[in-house]
Design a protein around this motif. Structure first.
Motif, short mmCIF file in Angstrom:
data_model
loop_
_atom_site.label_atom_id
_atom_site.label_comp_id
_atom_site.label_asym_id
_atom_site.label_seq_id
_atom_site.Cartn_x
_atom_site.Cartn_y
_atom_site.Cartn_z
N ALA A 116 0.86 -1.18 0.00
CA ALA A 116 0.00 0.00 0.00
C ALA A 116 0.89 1.23 0.00
CB ALA A 116 -0.92 0.01 1.22
N ASN A 117 0.32 2.38 -0.34
CA ASN A 117 1.10 3.62 -0.31
C ASN A 117 1.41 4.04 1.11
OD1 ASN A 117 -0.90 4.39 -3.02
ND2 ASN A 117 1.31 4.37 -3.22
N LEU A 118 0.42 3.96 1.98
CA LEU A 118 0.60 4.32 3.39
C LEU A 118 0.22 3.13 4.25
CD1 LEU A 118 -0.84 7.97 3.50
CD2 LEU A 118 1.55 7.27 3.48
N VAL A 119 1.17 2.69 5.07
CA VAL A 119 0.93 1.57 5.98
C VAL A 119 0.93 2.11 7.41
CG1 VAL A 119 1.77 -0.67 6.79
CG2 VAL A 119 2.07 -0.02 4.38
N VAL A 120 -0.18 1.98 8.09
CA VAL A 120 -0.32 2.45 9.46
C VAL A 120 -0.16 1.25 10.39
CG1 VAL A 120 -1.82 3.59 11.14
CG2 VAL A 120 -1.86 4.30 8.73
N GLY A 121 0.93 1.22 11.13
CA GLY A 121 1.20 0.13 12.05
C GLY A 121 0.92 0.57 13.48
N ASP A 122 -0.14 0.06 14.05
CA ASP A 122 -0.54 0.48 15.40
C ASP A 122 0.11 -0.40 16.45
OD1 ASP A 122 -1.88 2.21 17.06
OD2 ASP A 122 -3.78 1.14 16.98
N GLU A 123 0.73 0.25 17.44
CA GLU A 123 1.40 -0.44 18.56
C GLU A 123 2.41 -1.46 18.03
OE1 GLU A 123 -1.03 -1.73 21.79
OE2 GLU A 123 -2.54 -0.20 21.43
N ILE A 124 3.36 -0.96 17.26
CA ILE A 124 4.33 -1.83 16.59
C ILE A 124 5.15 -2.65 17.57
CG2 ILE A 124 6.07 0.02 16.46
CD1 ILE A 124 6.93 -1.17 13.77
N ASN A 125 5.37 -2.13 18.78
CA ASN A 125 6.21 -2.88 19.73
C ASN A 125 5.45 -4.00 20.44
OD1 ASN A 125 4.70 -0.87 21.04
ND2 ASN A 125 6.18 -0.65 22.70
N ARG A 126 4.22 -4.28 20.03
CA ARG A 126 3.51 -5.44 20.58
C ARG A 126 3.77 -6.70 19.75
NH1 ARG A 126 0.42 -5.09 24.69
NH2 ARG A 126 -0.31 -3.09 25.47
N ALA A 127 4.33 -6.54 18.56
CA ALA A 127 4.65 -7.70 17.74
C ALA A 127 6.03 -8.24 18.12
CB ALA A 127 4.63 -7.33 16.26
N SER A 128 6.25 -9.50 17.83
CA SER A 128 7.53 -10.12 18.15
C SER A 128 8.63 -9.53 17.27
CB SER A 128 7.46 -11.63 17.93
OG SER A 128 7.32 -11.90 16.53
N PRO A 129 9.89 -9.62 17.71
CA PRO A 129 11.00 -9.13 16.87
C PRO A 129 11.03 -9.78 15.49
CG PRO A 129 11.77 -9.54 19.09
CD PRO A 129 10.36 -10.05 19.04
#
Length: 339
Positions: A116-129
């Motif tokens: 996508a042109n714009l990717v909004v990642g909400d609470e990115i630090n909740r996903a694993s490394p």
């Protein structure tokens, strides 16, 4: 001696197009229908987009991080994907996966959220490394490689990620390689009393985000990005940027300084800020205003600095004040930087 003034045509530097300023004003005004009293932050977010960068919005809950990201995305008529980062999110959810098609008897690629042109990642630090690392290639190289096949991403491409810096349970700190790929980090901060009161009236009955309509499109943003690339940076300012970044690597309060990528993104963002201000050239003020948002999230303080409660923002701000600013040889303080 009087200063020698030159026209832009004589200097050979292209003046930022009227389209750029008009479009920028429309986008900023549109976002401010949702975000009250944060004009400087909104303009910086737009500058990161025009600098072909990525934005990390880091602050406490409830101050409008996700709203800013979604408002910027909705202000531009382009493809937008939102990803809610959770511990069980898989890398293939982000990049895509090859699945076997029973009809064609062959594997076909199903694109993930980054297409996508714009990717909004909400609470990115909740996903694993492991899932966070799925963003590394696409953020730096504008491409995704799955099962040995490389797929190019659309232009413009921007990742806008949010995270809460104080909530530790159920979160995974962003690795240094991931943080280094974010062009700038901003903090929303609490609104002032007047803005908070206006927010109660504005958001009390309905969500203004739902009524937000695009005021630009992907083709226009591509043209503006091309305009920003042509903004002039004088050689002394390039050296100034290198000196700033180099100083972070020798600072006694830092055990990890800024990377060469940081110097490149500092200049790119300075070009965008200059263009938004209607200038065809970068000044030392542009670089000084950007050192904290562009550099502070990339460095790591020493244990001693952490014990002294020195933030990376404060350390970077102190460092830049010690570096000599390139001199201006002319009476007009901006003439020297025009080319």
């Amino acid at each position: 001696m009087t200063a020698t003034h030159h026209t832009v045509e004589e200097l050979g530097a292209p003046m930022p197009s009227p389209e750029l300023r008009a479009t920028a004003d429309r986008i900023v005004g549109n976002i401010e229908q949702v975000i009250e009293g944060k004009t400087a932050i909104v303009r910086l977010a737009l500058a990161v987009l025009l600098a072909e960068g990525h934005l990390l919005i880091e602050d406490v809950p409830g101050v409008g991080k996700t709203k800013l990201a979604k408002a910027l995305a909705r202000s531009i008529d382009c493809s937008v994907r939102r990803v809610q980062f959770t511990p069980d999110l898989l890398p293939s959810d982000v990049t895509g996966v090859s699945v076997f098609n029973q009809e064609t008897r062959d594997f076909e690629f199903k694109p993930g959220a980054v297409f996508a042109n714009l990717v909004v990642g909400d609470e990115i630090n909740r996903a694993s490394p492991k899932t966070q690392s799925a963003l590394l290639e696409c953020m730096e190289e504008r491409q995704v490689t799955v099962d040995g096949t490389t797929y190019q991403l659309q232009t413009p491409f921007m990742v806008i990620a949010t995270q809460n810096p104080i909530e530790m349970e159920g979160t995974y700190p962003l690795p240094e390689a991931q943080r280094d790929r974010f062009t700038a980090r901003i903090a929303m901060g609490y609104p002032n009393a007047r803005a908070e009161l206006a927010m109660l009236d504005l958001h009390g009955a309905s969500d203004p985000l739902a009524a937000l309509r695009p005021v630009s499109d992907a083709d226009t943003i591509r043209r503006l990005i091309a305009t920003v690339r042509r903004v002039h940076v004088a050689e002394p300012l390039k050296q100034y940027a290198v000196d700033i970044v180099g100083t972070t690597r020798e600072a006694p309060d830092l055990r990890l300084g800024a990377s060469p990528r940081a110097a490149l993104q500092l200049l790119r963002t300075a070009r965008a800020v200059a263009a938004l201000d209607g200038r065809e050239y970068v000044t030392p003020d542009d670089l000084q205003a950007l050192v904290v948002p562009v550099l502070a999230h990339r460095v790591i303080p020493t244990p001693e600095a952490q014990l002294a409660r020195r933030t990376t923002d404060a350390i970077i701000a102190d460092l830049v004040h010690r570096i000599p600013v390139p001199g201006d040889r002319h009476g007009d303080r901006h003439t020297h930087w025009r080319g």
